[in-house]
Design an enzyme around this catalytic site. Structure first.
Site, mmCIF file in Angstrom:
data_model
loop_
_atom_site.group_PDB
_atom_site.id
_atom_site.type_symbol
_atom_site.label_atom_id
_atom_site.label_comp_id
_atom_site.label_asym_id
_atom_site.label_seq_id
_atom_site.Cartn_x
_atom_site.Cartn_y
_atom_site.Cartn_z
ATOM 1 N N HIS A 125 0.876 -1.179 0.000
ATOM 2 C CA HIS A 125 0.000 0.000 0.000
ATOM 3 C C HIS A 125 0.914 1.231 0.000
ATOM 4 C CE1 HIS A 125 -2.721 2.985 1.869
ATOM 5 N NE2 HIS A 125 -3.725 2.197 1.524
ATOM 6 N N ASP A 202 3.156 -4.448 7.939
ATOM 7 C CA ASP A 202 1.938 -3.652 7.797
ATOM 8 C C ASP A 202 0.762 -4.619 7.966
ATOM 9 O OD1 ASP A 202 -0.355 -2.462 6.857
ATOM 10 O OD2 ASP A 202 0.552 -1.651 5.022
ATOM 11 N N GLN A 205 -4.477 -5.006 6.800
ATOM 12 C CA GLN A 205 -5.489 -5.910 6.230
ATOM 13 C C GLN A 205 -5.530 -7.260 6.929
ATOM 14 O OE1 GLN A 205 -7.842 -5.245 4.202
ATOM 15 N NE2 GLN A 205 -7.154 -3.187 3.687
ATOM 16 N N LYS A 228 -10.266 -0.832 10.443
ATOM 17 C CA LYS A 228 -10.360 -2.062 9.630
ATOM 18 C C LYS A 228 -10.791 -3.231 10.511
ATOM 19 C CE LYS A 228 -7.543 -0.172 6.267
ATOM 20 N NZ LYS A 228 -8.008 0.331 4.987
ATOM 21 N N CYS A 366 -4.863 2.480 -3.560
ATOM 22 C CA CYS A 366 -3.613 2.992 -2.970
ATOM 23 C C CYS A 366 -2.488 1.977 -3.125
ATOM 24 C CB CYS A 366 -3.797 3.360 -1.504
ATOM 25 S SG CYS A 366 -4.877 4.756 -1.261
HETATM 26 N N1 PMP Z 1 -1.734 -0.665 4.527
HETATM 27 C C1 PMP Z 1 -2.692 -1.404 3.961
HETATM 28 C C2 PMP Z 1 -2.359 -2.778 3.458
HETATM 29 C C3 PMP Z 1 -3.996 -0.902 3.863
HETATM 30 O O1 PMP Z 1 -4.950 -1.642 3.294
HETATM 31 C C4 PMP Z 1 -4.276 0.389 4.362
HETATM 32 C C5 PMP Z 1 -5.665 0.982 4.260
HETATM 33 N N2 PMP Z 1 -6.257 0.848 2.991
HETATM 34 C C6 PMP Z 1 -3.237 1.108 4.947
HETATM 35 C C7 PMP Z 1 -1.987 0.557 5.014
HETATM 36 C C8 PMP Z 1 -3.447 2.482 5.494
HETATM 37 O O2 PMP Z 1 -4.320 2.464 6.560
HETATM 38 P P1 PMP Z 1 -4.874 3.836 7.182
HETATM 39 O O3 PMP Z 1 -5.403 4.635 6.023
HETATM 40 O O4 PMP Z 1 -5.944 3.404 8.121
HETATM 41 O O5 PMP Z 1 -3.736 4.508 7.849
#
Ligand code: PMP
Length: 408
Positions: A125, A202, A205, A228, A366
């Site tokens: 991401h 990270d 997910q 999430k 993203c």
């Molecule tokens: N890493 C991953 C794999 C994600 O799916 C997301 C959210 N789509 C994020 C990071 C970022 O999370 P946040 O916007 O809640 O900071």
């Protein structure tokens, strides 16, 4: 599918699922972007606002003590939920993004120098790419990304080959939000340990699907977001290995993160507060604690079994639609299904299914390097959660058939 898992009861805890969209019942298939909150989370935050609202750590009055107890109580729940060694290793942040930025700003900027390398993967991401780019720009280090295989798995051979004496940090996702791929963390952890390289996971997910045990994973940093995991937005967590956190400089200055301040010099507070400058998101932390308790009450293994069975059923049902292609067919996948429909732009898919009351995500998620890898501008993505049911899947399939009627 587990018979003990009472899906009607699970669904009844989520008020959002009772609303209609464009006059149709909502089929919510976008929890990978943000999951709805159960009543227990909403009520925990409501109770705090109505009865205990105050600032933490500062006041001697009763409300301030109650707010502090509730906030620090949430930290204790987080520690248990991810099996961190101690609450000193549990730092509240605004989300995964801020947690990764904390490591990039504090650890990376003080540890990297010219010629060093940070190793990530092509399926990260943007939150696990851009903070490292910024840290590399500031230090002269280089960002290296391991490639994917066509099915969306990480190319482990190439990943292994990219580890060098210059590699100072490995930062990988546990689950790809764009493909659903579950990464082989045990193998990556072995490599990190073998080479003595700190590594960050990270977990944005992964946190909602199955059991996350940071000690079993063995990583040095683990980041995730509350929203999430059926919690509120504005709260996330960085779990860090205590010795590393101790050695890191603060990244934001202000109240709460200090022991003493003089104009010439300040001393830092102990962990975890050294990294929590300013008034924290108290209500959101309490909401996150309640969300974790809710998930525990449903049973994390039971949730995962339900989601995996439903995702397999959904993939099969989707593949019966003419011209539908699933993007990301790794052997081990979380309940995230990215797909394209021949001849239809993903945004048109999203718009038409929305009119049918079905909420899915369309776009680059993203994860633009993933889209680039597949030569796609975007995909449509359906993601399942603890409350997803067969009706949601049928509604999606019917809505996609409607897309085909409109655009073909
Ligand atoms: N890493 C991953 C794999 C994600 O799916 C997301 C959210 N789509 C994020 C990071 C970022 O999370 P946040 O916007 O809640 O900071």
């Amino acid at each position: 599918m587990s018979t003990a898992y009472n899906i009607a009861q699970v669904r009844s805890a989520f008020p959002l699922l009772r609303r209609t969209v464009h006059g149709k019942p909502l089929a919510y298939l976008d929890s990978a972007a943000s999951a709805p909150m159960p009543t227990s989370v909403i009520e925990a935050m409501d109770r705090y606002a109505k009865h205990h609202h105050s600032n933490v750590h500062r006041g001697v009055h009763l409300l301030s003590q109650e707010a502090t107890d509730a906030y620090e109580g949430a930290r204790t729940i987080v520690r248990r939920f991810v099996n961190a060694r101690s609450t000193r290793e549990v730092i509240f942040t605004r989300g995964t993004t801020e947690a990764i930025n904390l490591v990039a700003q504090s650890w990376a900027r003080s540890s990297l120098s010219s010629g060093d390398e940070v190793l990530i993967t092509h399926m990260e991401h943007h939150a696990n790419i851009v903070p490292w780019q910024l840290a590399c720009q500031a230090t002269g280090a280089r960002l290296v990304a391991a490639p994917l295989l066509p099915n969306g798995e990480l190319d482990m051979e190439r990943f292994r080959a990219l580890i060098s004496p210059r590699t100072r940090l490995i930062a990988v996702t546990q689950v790809s939000n764009a493909l659903g791929t579950i990464l082989p963390l045990s193998e990556i952890g072995l490599l990190a340990r073998e080479h003595g390289i700190p590594w960050l996971v990270d977990g944005a997910q992964a946190i909602a699907h199955g059991i996350v045990d940071v000690q079993a994973i063995g990583c040095d940093f683990y980041a995730f977001s509350g929203h999430k995991l059926y919690g509120p937005t504005g709260i996330g967590v960085l779990i860090g290995r205590e010795a590393l956190l101790e050695s890191m400089p603060p990244w934001q200055g202000g109240g709460d993160m200090i022991r003493s301040v003089r104009i010439e010099h300040s001393e830092w507070n102990e962990l975890p507060w050294k990294f929590e400058a300013g008034t924290p998101p108290i209500a959101a932390a309490i909401g996150l604690g309640a969300a974790m308790e809710h998930v525990e009450s449903l049973g994390r293994e039971a949730i995962a079994a339900h989601e995996i069975a439903l995702a397999q059923h959904a993939e099969k049902a989707l593949l019966e639609i003419d011209g539908l292609r699933i993007i990301g067919t790794a052997a081990h996948k979380a309940p995230v299904i990215s797909f394209t429909l021949d001849g239809v732009h993903p945004h048109d898919i999203g718009t038409v299914v929305d009119l049918e009351g079905v909420a899915i995500r369309t776009g680059h998620h993203c994860a633009m390097p993933v889209m680039e890898f597949y030569g796609l501008p975007a995909t449509a993505r359906a993601s399942l959660a603890c409350f997803s049911n067969e009706d949601d899947v049928q509604r999606l399939v019917a809505a996609l058939r409607r897309v085909c009627e409109v655009f073909r």
